[in-house]
Design an enzyme around this catalytic site. Structure first.
Site, PDB file in Angstrom:
ATOM      1  N   THR A  14     -22.055   7.480 -83.915  1.00 28.50           N
ATOM      2  CA  THR A  14     -20.932   7.997 -83.117  1.00 28.50           C
ATOM      3  C   THR A  14     -20.136   8.986 -83.949  1.00 28.50           C
ATOM      4  O   THR A  14     -20.006   8.818 -85.163  1.00 28.50           O
ATOM      5  CB  THR A  14     -20.006   6.872 -82.613  1.00 28.50           C
ATOM      6  OG1 THR A  14     -18.962   7.449 -81.832  1.00 28.50           O
ATOM      7  CG2 THR A  14     -19.385   6.063 -83.736  1.00 28.50           C
ATOM      8  N   HIS A  15     -19.622  10.016 -83.290  1.00 24.06           N
ATOM      9  CA  HIS A  15     -18.723  10.973 -83.935  1.00 24.06           C
ATOM     10  C   HIS A  15     -17.279  10.628 -83.626  1.00 24.06           C
ATOM     11  O   HIS A  15     -16.365  11.336 -84.052  1.00 24.06           O
ATOM     12  CB  HIS A  15     -19.037  12.393 -83.452  1.00 24.06           C
ATOM     13  CG  HIS A  15     -20.355  12.901 -83.953  1.00 24.06           C
ATOM     14  ND1 HIS A  15     -20.488  13.693 -85.072  1.00 24.06           N
ATOM     15  CD2 HIS A  15     -21.614  12.704 -83.502  1.00 24.06           C
ATOM     16  CE1 HIS A  15     -21.764  13.970 -85.276  1.00 24.06           C
ATOM     17  NE2 HIS A  15     -22.469  13.381 -84.327  1.00 24.06           N
ATOM     18  N   LYS A  19     -13.981   4.650 -82.523  1.00 28.63           N
ATOM     19  CA  LYS A  19     -15.076   3.683 -82.370  1.00 28.63           C
ATOM     20  C   LYS A  19     -15.626   3.282 -83.737  1.00 28.63           C
ATOM     21  O   LYS A  19     -15.861   2.106 -84.010  1.00 28.63           O
ATOM     22  CB  LYS A  19     -16.228   4.306 -81.577  1.00 28.63           C
ATOM     23  CG  LYS A  19     -15.975   4.563 -80.113  1.00 28.63           C
ATOM     24  CD  LYS A  19     -17.253   5.151 -79.519  1.00 28.63           C
ATOM     25  CE  LYS A  19     -17.147   5.477 -78.058  1.00 28.63           C
ATOM     26  NZ  LYS A  19     -18.393   6.061 -77.544  1.00 28.63           N
ATOM     27  N   ASP A  75     -21.666   3.258 -76.101  1.00 32.41           N
ATOM     28  CA  ASP A  75     -21.210   4.016 -74.944  1.00 32.41           C
ATOM     29  C   ASP A  75     -20.210   3.136 -74.214  1.00 32.41           C
ATOM     30  O   ASP A  75     -20.491   1.959 -73.942  1.00 32.41           O
ATOM     31  CB  ASP A  75     -22.352   4.447 -74.025  1.00 32.41           C
ATOM     32  CG  ASP A  75     -21.930   5.671 -73.217  1.00 32.41           C
ATOM     33  OD1 ASP A  75     -21.654   6.715 -73.845  1.00 32.41           O
ATOM     34  OD2 ASP A  75     -21.834   5.606 -71.980  1.00 32.41           O
ATOM     35  N   LYS A 184      -6.634  -6.384 -81.510  1.00 31.28           N
ATOM     36  CA  LYS A 184      -7.404  -5.709 -80.453  1.00 31.28           C
ATOM     37  C   LYS A 184      -8.890  -6.048 -80.593  1.00 31.28           C
ATOM     38  O   LYS A 184      -9.558  -6.381 -79.615  1.00 31.28           O
ATOM     39  CB  LYS A 184      -7.188  -4.189 -80.495  1.00 31.28           C
ATOM     40  CG  LYS A 184      -8.022  -3.471 -79.421  1.00 31.28           C
ATOM     41  CD  LYS A 184      -8.023  -1.955 -79.525  1.00 31.28           C
ATOM     42  CE  LYS A 184      -9.111  -1.370 -78.615  1.00 31.28           C
ATOM     43  NZ  LYS A 184      -9.368   0.051 -78.810  1.00 31.28           N
ATOM     44  N   HIS A 189     -13.498  -5.113 -75.494  1.00 28.69           N
ATOM     45  CA  HIS A 189     -14.869  -4.891 -75.041  1.00 28.69           C
ATOM     46  C   HIS A 189     -15.784  -4.627 -76.233  1.00 28.69           C
ATOM     47  O   HIS A 189     -16.870  -5.176 -76.332  1.00 28.69           O
ATOM     48  CB  HIS A 189     -14.889  -3.723 -74.043  1.00 28.69           C
ATOM     49  CG  HIS A 189     -14.169  -2.488 -74.534  1.00 28.69           C
ATOM     50  ND1 HIS A 189     -12.952  -2.518 -75.159  1.00 28.69           N
ATOM     51  CD2 HIS A 189     -14.537  -1.174 -74.528  1.00 28.69           C
ATOM     52  CE1 HIS A 189     -12.591  -1.293 -75.499  1.00 28.69           C
ATOM     53  NE2 HIS A 189     -13.536  -0.462 -75.127  1.00 28.69           N
ATOM     54  N   ARG A 190     -15.313  -3.793 -77.166  1.00 29.37           N
ATOM     55  CA  ARG A 190     -16.137  -3.456 -78.337  1.00 29.37           C
ATOM     56  C   ARG A 190     -16.265  -4.660 -79.269  1.00 29.37           C
ATOM     57  O   ARG A 190     -17.332  -4.929 -79.806  1.00 29.37           O
ATOM     58  CB  ARG A 190     -15.517  -2.250 -79.073  1.00 29.37           C
ATOM     59  CG  ARG A 190     -16.357  -1.695 -80.219  1.00 29.37           C
ATOM     60  CD  ARG A 190     -15.861  -0.306 -80.635  1.00 29.37           C
ATOM     61  NE  ARG A 190     -16.007   0.637 -79.549  1.00 29.37           N
ATOM     62  CZ  ARG A 190     -15.003   1.035 -78.738  1.00 29.37           C
ATOM     63  NH1 ARG A 190     -13.765   0.601 -78.940  1.00 29.37           N
ATOM     64  NH2 ARG A 190     -15.229   1.853 -77.752  1.00 29.37           N
TER      65      ARG A 190
END
Ligand code: IMP
Length: 203
Positions: A14-15, A19, A75, A184, A189-190
């Site tokens: 990922t850039h 994230k 994603d 968090k 979700h992550r």
């Protein structure tokens, strides 16, 4: 049977610094050497699929093929119930401007579209994250995480990234941008998708 991660270097394809930082922080205790896509000068492939898993697969396989390393991609996006799940896979696109991403603009649009539906429109939404780990031989594994919540206006908080300042997780009276980043990660979700990845590939 889920394939185990046996190497010592994992490319996080990922850039997106938000994230990358969150994934690196959660994986820190597991002794994995994280390499970022930016460090490897990897190109960003076009996300041409209309599902999170489709786009995550594109990114993970492209990175694994280019580097010869196992590659983990993310994603993710926000799905707003009153907007039939939009922006969903187009979450980042709503922030796109000729001069880079503008999340104030994207959050203003999200709030405006819900408000236009009238005072009874639900403000519920979910953050969704799909992680794919792909190996250079073409094998992959998929992990998912969801965080339910609702959208507040005006925005609040300074932490996090993207749509965090307008998203209040269920059971909390603060937004993700007001939460400490460690807090968090515990509910996000992550965080949930990375926990599933750890259980599947490291367990
Ligand atoms: P993509 O996965 O690169 O298509 O982009 C997903 C977009 O969703 C990001 O650019 C963020 O705007 C948004 N997003 C994903 N996860 C989060 C999060 O944890 N907080 C806030 N926004 C997020």
């Amino acid at each position: 049977m889920t394939r185990k991660f046996l190497g010592d270097r994992l490319l996080v394809a990922t850039h997106n610094k938000g994230k990358l930082n969150e994934i690196a922080e959660i994986l820190a205790p597991f002794g994995v050497n994280i390499v970022g896509a930016g460090d490897m000068d990897l190109p960003e492939p076009d996300e041409t699929e209309d599902t999170f898993v489709g786009n995550a697969r594109i990114k993970a396989h492209a990175a694994a093929k280019a580097t010869g390393l196992p590659a983990l991609s993310d994603d993710s996006g926000i799905c707003i119930d009153a907007l039939n799940g939009a922006p969903g896979v187009y979450t980042a696109d709503w922030a796109e401007t000729p001069n880079g991403r503008d999340f104030m603009m994207a959050m203003t649009r999200a709030n405006g579209e819900i408000t236009a539906l009238g005072p009874d429109a639900p403000r519920t939404a979910q953050f969704r994250c799909t992680l794919v780990i792909a190996w250079p031989d073409g094998h992959d594994e998929v992990f998912e995480g969801v965080m339910p919540g609702s959208l507040v206006w005006p925005i609040r908080g300074e932490h996090g990234f993207g749509y965090d300042p307008m998203f209040q997780p269920d059971g909390y009276d603060v937004t993700c941008a007001e939460l400490d980043p460690v807090e968090k990660n515990k509910i996000s979700h992550r965080g949930r998708a990375v926990a599933a990845f750890l259980a599947g590939c490291f367990g």
